[in-house]
Every structure is written in structure tokens, then in C-alpha cells.
Design a protein around this motif. Structure first.
Motif, PDB file in Angstrom:
ATOM      1  N   ASP A 124     -23.803 -23.426 178.280  1.00  0.00           N
ATOM      2  CA  ASP A 124     -23.624 -23.844 179.671  1.00  0.00           C
ATOM      3  C   ASP A 124     -22.398 -24.732 179.867  1.00  0.00           C
ATOM      4  OD1 ASP A 124     -24.543 -26.124 178.431  1.00  0.00           O
ATOM      5  OD2 ASP A 124     -26.318 -26.371 179.698  1.00  0.00           O
ATOM      6  N   HIS A 125     -21.616 -24.870 178.798  1.00  0.00           N
ATOM      7  CA  HIS A 125     -20.350 -25.596 178.889  1.00  0.00           C
ATOM      8  C   HIS A 125     -19.153 -24.647 178.809  1.00  0.00           C
ATOM      9  CE1 HIS A 125     -20.883 -24.698 174.752  1.00  0.00           C
ATOM     10  NE2 HIS A 125     -20.035 -25.581 174.250  1.00  0.00           N
ATOM     11  N   LEU A 126     -19.402 -23.355 179.025  1.00  0.00           N
ATOM     12  CA  LEU A 126     -18.328 -22.366 178.863  1.00  0.00           C
ATOM     13  C   LEU A 126     -17.149 -22.653 179.790  1.00  0.00           C
ATOM     14  CD1 LEU A 126     -17.451 -19.761 177.413  1.00  0.00           C
ATOM     15  CD2 LEU A 126     -18.461 -18.476 179.299  1.00  0.00           C
ATOM     16  N   GLY A 127     -17.441 -23.041 181.032  1.00  0.00           N
ATOM     17  CA  GLY A 127     -16.356 -23.346 181.955  1.00  0.00           C
ATOM     18  C   GLY A 127     -15.510 -24.513 181.482  1.00  0.00           C
ATOM     19  N   GLU A 128     -16.143 -25.459 180.827  1.00  0.00           N
ATOM     20  CA  GLU A 128     -15.422 -26.621 180.288  1.00  0.00           C
ATOM     21  C   GLU A 128     -14.595 -26.231 179.069  1.00  0.00           C
ATOM     22  OE1 GLU A 128     -16.552 -30.873 178.134  1.00  0.00           O
ATOM     23  OE2 GLU A 128     -17.999 -29.893 179.451  1.00  0.00           O
ATOM     24  N   VAL A 129     -15.161 -25.412 178.186  1.00  0.00           N
ATOM     25  CA  VAL A 129     -14.423 -24.933 177.011  1.00  0.00           C
ATOM     26  C   VAL A 129     -13.237 -24.086 177.454  1.00  0.00           C
ATOM     27  CG1 VAL A 129     -14.576 -23.553 174.893  1.00  0.00           C
ATOM     28  CG2 VAL A 129     -16.495 -24.997 175.587  1.00  0.00           C
ATOM     29  N   ASP A 130     -13.464 -23.227 178.454  1.00  0.00           N
ATOM     30  CA  ASP A 130     -12.413 -22.474 179.134  1.00  0.00           C
ATOM     31  C   ASP A 130     -11.591 -21.569 178.217  1.00  0.00           C
ATOM     32  OD1 ASP A 130     -10.985 -21.716 181.422  1.00  0.00           O
ATOM     33  OD2 ASP A 130      -9.423 -23.207 181.033  1.00  0.00           O
ATOM     34  N   PRO A 131     -12.248 -20.637 177.512  1.00  0.00           N
ATOM     35  CA  PRO A 131     -11.467 -19.668 176.730  1.00  0.00           C
ATOM     36  C   PRO A 131     -10.738 -18.710 177.664  1.00  0.00           C
ATOM     37  CG  PRO A 131     -13.768 -19.034 176.766  1.00  0.00           C
ATOM     38  CD  PRO A 131     -13.696 -20.374 177.432  1.00  0.00           C
ATOM     39  N   ASP A 132      -9.774 -18.000 177.132  1.00  0.00           N
ATOM     40  CA  ASP A 132      -9.038 -17.040 177.953  1.00  0.00           C
ATOM     41  C   ASP A 132      -9.855 -15.781 178.213  1.00  0.00           C
ATOM     42  OD1 ASP A 132      -6.372 -18.276 178.426  1.00  0.00           O
ATOM     43  OD2 ASP A 132      -6.362 -18.337 176.231  1.00  0.00           O
ATOM     44  N   PHE A 133     -10.680 -15.397 177.235  1.00  0.00           N
ATOM     45  CA  PHE A 133     -11.576 -14.244 177.383  1.00  0.00           C
ATOM     46  C   PHE A 133     -12.838 -14.537 176.576  1.00  0.00           C
ATOM     47  CE2 PHE A 133      -7.169 -12.736 177.229  1.00  0.00           C
ATOM     48  CZ  PHE A 133      -7.038 -12.151 178.484  1.00  0.00           C
ATOM     49  N   PHE A 134     -13.978 -14.107 177.093  1.00  0.00           N
ATOM     50  CA  PHE A 134     -15.250 -14.358 176.414  1.00  0.00           C
ATOM     51  C   PHE A 134     -16.197 -13.213 176.737  1.00  0.00           C
ATOM     52  CE2 PHE A 134     -19.647 -15.776 176.775  1.00  0.00           C
ATOM     53  CZ  PHE A 134     -19.865 -16.451 175.584  1.00  0.00           C
ATOM     54  N   VAL A 135     -16.906 -12.735 175.727  1.00  0.00           N
ATOM     55  CA  VAL A 135     -17.909 -11.686 175.948  1.00  0.00           C
ATOM     56  C   VAL A 135     -19.137 -12.017 175.112  1.00  0.00           C
ATOM     57  CG1 VAL A 135     -16.967 -10.177 174.142  1.00  0.00           C
ATOM     58  CG2 VAL A 135     -18.338  -9.197 175.999  1.00  0.00           C
ATOM     59  N   SER A 136     -20.335 -11.776 175.680  1.00  0.00           N
ATOM     60  CA  SER A 136     -21.560 -12.085 174.949  1.00  0.00           C
ATOM     61  C   SER A 136     -22.647 -11.080 175.289  1.00  0.00           C
ATOM     62  CB  SER A 136     -22.037 -13.506 175.283  1.00  0.00           C
ATOM     63  OG  SER A 136     -23.108 -13.889 174.434  1.00  0.00           O
ATOM     64  N   ASN A 137     -23.285 -10.550 174.268  1.00  0.00           N
ATOM     65  CA  ASN A 137     -24.352  -9.576 174.472  1.00  0.00           C
ATOM     66  C   ASN A 137     -25.587 -10.231 175.082  1.00  0.00           C
ATOM     67  OD1 ASN A 137     -23.090  -7.253 173.458  1.00  0.00           O
ATOM     68  ND2 ASN A 137     -23.608  -7.785 171.360  1.00  0.00           N
ATOM     69  N   LEU A 185      -9.722 -15.145 172.453  1.00  0.00           N
ATOM     70  CA  LEU A 185     -10.698 -14.095 172.738  1.00  0.00           C
ATOM     71  C   LEU A 185     -11.952 -14.415 171.928  1.00  0.00           C
ATOM     72  CD1 LEU A 185     -11.855 -11.417 173.681  1.00  0.00           C
ATOM     73  CD2 LEU A 185     -10.335 -10.236 172.062  1.00  0.00           C
ATOM     74  N   VAL A 186     -13.003 -14.847 172.616  1.00  0.00           N
ATOM     75  CA  VAL A 186     -14.220 -15.293 171.949  1.00  0.00           C
ATOM     76  C   VAL A 186     -15.260 -14.177 171.945  1.00  0.00           C
ATOM     77  CG1 VAL A 186     -16.051 -17.015 171.886  1.00  0.00           C
ATOM     78  CG2 VAL A 186     -13.765 -17.664 172.684  1.00  0.00           C
ATOM     79  N   ASP A 187     -15.624 -13.739 170.752  1.00  0.00           N
ATOM     80  CA  ASP A 187     -16.653 -12.715 170.573  1.00  0.00           C
ATOM     81  C   ASP A 187     -18.003 -13.420 170.442  1.00  0.00           C
ATOM     82  OD1 ASP A 187     -18.337 -10.694 169.856  1.00  0.00           O
ATOM     83  OD2 ASP A 187     -17.350 -10.219 167.953  1.00  0.00           O
TER      84      ASP A 187
END
Length: 451
Positions: A226-239, A213-215
Motif C-alpha cells: 500500500d506504499h506503491l505510490g510512495e515507492v513510485d517505480p516506473d513500471f510495476f506488475v503483480s499477479n 520495472l518491478v516484477d
């Protein structure tokens, strides 16, 4: 104001706009007497985005039902598509929530903990306070089904030390006959405001079968994502309202398709929820128009009646940053450079140093952390920490018309300053002098007179 914005758009297409005070004065809403050195807490928006937000609000007032039921979902999808493109993730994997804390709450309140009571949540020492309290609540509410464990960080240190501490904590949990169910960690932590190796910790979670879970409360619009899909965390949220110039409050919430079944309900639960059918109870109707979208996306489309105009501005903010500021890569590069150089100016004025490691990975963000020349041990021993803290913040706001995040970390006082497109290095030089004067006042005991 509209003419000034239009002219800026036109000129920006042929030459990059100059960052600094001219941009602040023409495009932002600040009181002329105020210097905003704390963008990282609440963000702000340009006039252009403020005007567009009000247009959306006016449309909602002009025809409430047609707009909220039909027009709003279409505009919302456009913003979802725009932010998905920015992050390089499928549109069906992202929705919007009001802020990062809401996203973290949504995940932690939806996870089903094993009945054997062996589950643990791992988090790091630099966890945001609101998220730490959410973890505490989840542990308390689930009454013995899940526990939490803090992973220590000893800054400054190389990223490898953080990864090793995480691996050590996972090994300790296993040795005790328990399991790490979920790990919560930052993109850029709040206090201190430093870049966190979230990519490597996400990879470690995958290796151990731990939910990540990435805060990213401090994230989008500030660091490369722009590499979030590659990093592929299970959950991610960003303000989006902190660094992407989107109105408060708006955060992108990413859940890959494989995990969307784990998010049974929004927080609060609303019309998108579909309960398991029980004998003698029929299916509850959803009064909103059918849309053919998946359960996850449909659930977050309407969560009670609130003003979601900020969500609709995400598309506009991304376009404004491209057309006027020169795009994400330019903004990121300039802000990181400003934060690093500005931090050195402040540290030079104070005779201290910037919090960073030898590789410079900690400072790879738009915030800088500078040590304050204060007798931390003496202040702590005398129980005067709260009084000193209040004196510094009140003096910054009342006397100097600014704000800097001030905090104690690992036995030392620090100031966190934010770089932004409406600032320049002169602001950091000025801040260094201001902080020096205030710290000298603390040493003289001025905070005792104001108590």
C-alpha cells in the motif's frame, strides 16, 4: 454452497474466521485427498469468487454485445478502482493484463532503445525464467541496440549487499562507456521465494536515471504494497491470481502518468492503438464505444476477444478478504508467521535450515525455502540432476498427493513451500516427514529405478 458462504460472511463480521482446514473444506475447491503446499505457483480461489466469476460469464453469454461493449467496461473500472485503493495509487495509473509475464513483455517490447547501441538491461540472478527469456528475446530482436547484464546475488545476505551489487554493476556499465536504460527486479523472487528489497533498488534507479520495472508476480495479497505510490517505480506488475484469491489469469499493471506515453501498444496490439498518421493513410477507426478515457487506460480495456471475467473479480476478492478473512493486514501477518514457523518445522525434520538472513528480511513473505539433505555435488557430477528432480516431483504428486517447488540454487537443493489461509502448521510438519522420506529414497537411488 451459497448458504455456507453467506453464513461465513455473517459470522466473520462479529469474529475473525479461523484459518486452516475448516476454511479449506468449507470454502475452497480442493480434492479432499490433496494438500496444496504450492500456492505460490498458480494460486486458487474460494467458492464464493468462483460463483461470481461464473455469473459474469453467464451475463456475457446472455447478452454478448451489450455486456462486452457497455457493461464490462463499467465493471472493469470498479475493479481498477478497488485495486488502486489497495495499492494507494491513482486509478488512471492501473489496468489489468493476464499475468506478470505479460506486463513485463509489454514494457520491454515498448521501450525504444537508443541507436548508439549503448543501452543495457540490468537484472538479478534470481530473475524469473520466463522474464529472463523475454530479456534474451529483446536483445536478440533489437540486433545490437541493447545488451543485458546479470547482477549476482549470494544468499543468504543482508539487503545492503544486494544494493551494493546493483551499484557496482551500474558503475561497471558506466566505466565501459555504456548506460543502464532499464532494471528489472522482483518484489518476491520465485526460486528461491524470498522478499527482495525492491523499494531500495527503485530508489537507486531514480538516483541513476534508470527505468525501474518491478516484477511483482509474487506480490499483491502477500506482502505490504500500500506504499506503491510512495515507492513510485516506473513500471510495476503483480499477479492478482496468486495471493489475492482472484481467478487465473489476472495481474494489475501500474504505469504512472509520466510514463504512459512510453507504452504505445498493448501486447498484442488491438483497437486501442493509435498509429502515427502517415501521408496517404487516414486514421483507423475504433469499433468500440467512445469512453473519454486516456490513451493508456483505453488501450488495455479491450485487447482482443478473451474471457476477462477474472478482471471483474478483483473487486469481489478484495471485499471477500476484508469481510471473511479480516482484511489484508491480518492475512499478511498470519501467512508470514505460518511460513516462518512452518519452515522451521520442515527444516527440523530434515536436519537442515531455512534460507534467511540475520535481519529476517528474506523471510518476510508467505513462502519459505528449506534446504534438502541431498548430495548436490555428487548428483551434478553424475549428470543425474534432471532425473532426481523428476523423481521428487512425481513422487510428491503420485504417492503423497501434494506438490512442493524443488530447485537447485547456488549448488544446493531447496524446497519452497507456501503458507495460505487454508493450511495450518500440521501441513508443514507432514511435509517435513514426506520430504525426508523422498530424500532418503534419492540417496538410496530410487530415482534410477523409476527412470
Amino acid at each position: 454452497m451459497g448458504d455456507a458462504t453467506s453464513d461465513l460472511h455473517t459470522r466473520a463480521k462479529s469474529e475473525p474466521v479461523q484459518f486452516g482446514h475448516s476454511l479449506r473444506d468449507s470454502q475452497f475447491l480442493f480434492d479432499p485427498s490433496y494438500r496444496n503446499l504450492n500456492h505460490g505457483s498458480f494460486g486458487t480461489i474460494p467458492l464464493h469468487i468462483r460463483n461470481l466469476m461464473r455469473q459474469y460469464q453467464d451475463q456475457a453469454e446472455g447478452k454478448p454485445d451489450p455486456f462486452i461493449r457497455y457493461t464490462y467496461p463499467m465493471l472493469l473500472d470498479e475493479s481498477r478502482a478497488a485495486v488502486a485503493k489497495l495499492l494507494n495509487i491513482p486509478t488512471e495509473t492501473c489496468v489489468f493484463v493476464s499475468n506478470a509475464t505479460m506486463g513485463v513483455n509489454t514494457v520491454l517490447r515498448n521501450i525504444v532503445w537508443n541507436q548508439d547501441g549503448k543501452d543495457e538491461i540490468l537484472y538479478f540472478e534470481t530473475i524469473y525464467g520466463g522474464c529472463a527469456k523475454t530479456v534474451d528475446y529483446v536483445v536478440e530482436y533489437n540486433r545490437g541496440l541493447v545488451q543485458s547484464r546479470c547482477v549476482p546475488i549470494f544468499y543468504p545476505c543482508p539487503d545492503e549487499d544486494i544494493i551494493q551489487n546493483f551499484e557496482k554493476a551500474v558503475a561497471e556499465v558506466k566505466k565501459e562507456g555504456k548506460r543502464v536504460k532499464l532494471a528489472l527486479f522482483d518484489v518476491v523472487s520465485s526460486n528461491p521465494g524470498v522478499r527482495f528489497p525492491f523499494e531500495a533498488i527503485t530508489a537507486a534507479c531514480k538516483k541513476h536515471g534508470i527505468l525501474s520495472l518491478v516484477d511483482g508476480a509474487q506480490g499483491i495479497g502477500m506482502v505490504k504494497l500500500d506504499h506503491l505510490g510512495e515507492v513510485d517505480p516506473d513500471f510495476f506488475v503483480s499477479n492478482c491470481h496468486k495471493w489475492l484469491h482472484v481467478p487465473r489469469g489476472c495481474a494489475v499493471f501500474y504505469v504512472p502518468v509520466r510514463n504512459q506515453g512510453l507504452i504505445r501498444s498493448t501486447v498484442p496490439t488491438s483497437h486501442g492503438f493509435e498509429a502515427v498518421e502517415l501521408p496517404g493513410r487516414g486514421k483507423r477507426a475504433n469499433p468500440l464505444p467512445p469512453n473519454g478515457k486516456g490513451y493508456f487506460v483505453n488501450g488495455f480495456q479491450f485487447v482482443g476477444t478473451v474471457d476477462n471475467a477474472p478482471y471483474l473479480c478483483v473487486r469481489d476478492a478484495i471485499k471477500w478478504r476484508e469481510d471473511v478473512l479480516g482484511g489484508e493486514e491480518r492475512v499478511r501477518g498470519e501467512l508470514i508467521k505460518m511460513a516462518r514457523e512452518g519452515g522451521k518445522l520442515v527444516a527440523g525434520a530434515l536436519g537442515t535450515e531455512v534460507l534467511d538472513n540475520e535481519a529476517g528480511t528474506m523471510s518476510a513473505s508467505a513462502m519459505t525455502n528449506v534446504a534438502l539433505p541431498l548430495p548436490a555435488e555428487e548428483i551434478k557430477a553424475n549428470g543425474e540432476g534432471p532425473a532426481v528432480h523428476a523423481y521428487i516431483l512425481e513422487t510428491l504428486m503420485e504417492k503423497y498427493q501434494t506438490f512442493v517447488a524443488v530447485f537447485v540454487f547456488q549448488g544446493r537443493w531447496w524446497a519452497r513451500l507456501s503458507a495460505q489461509v487454508y493450511l495450518d502448521l500440521e501441513d508443514f510438519k507432514w511435509a517435513g516427514g514426506v520430504l525426508k522420506e523422498i530424500c532418503e529414497g534419492v540417496v538410496r537411488g530410487e530415482y534410477k529405478k523409476s527412470a
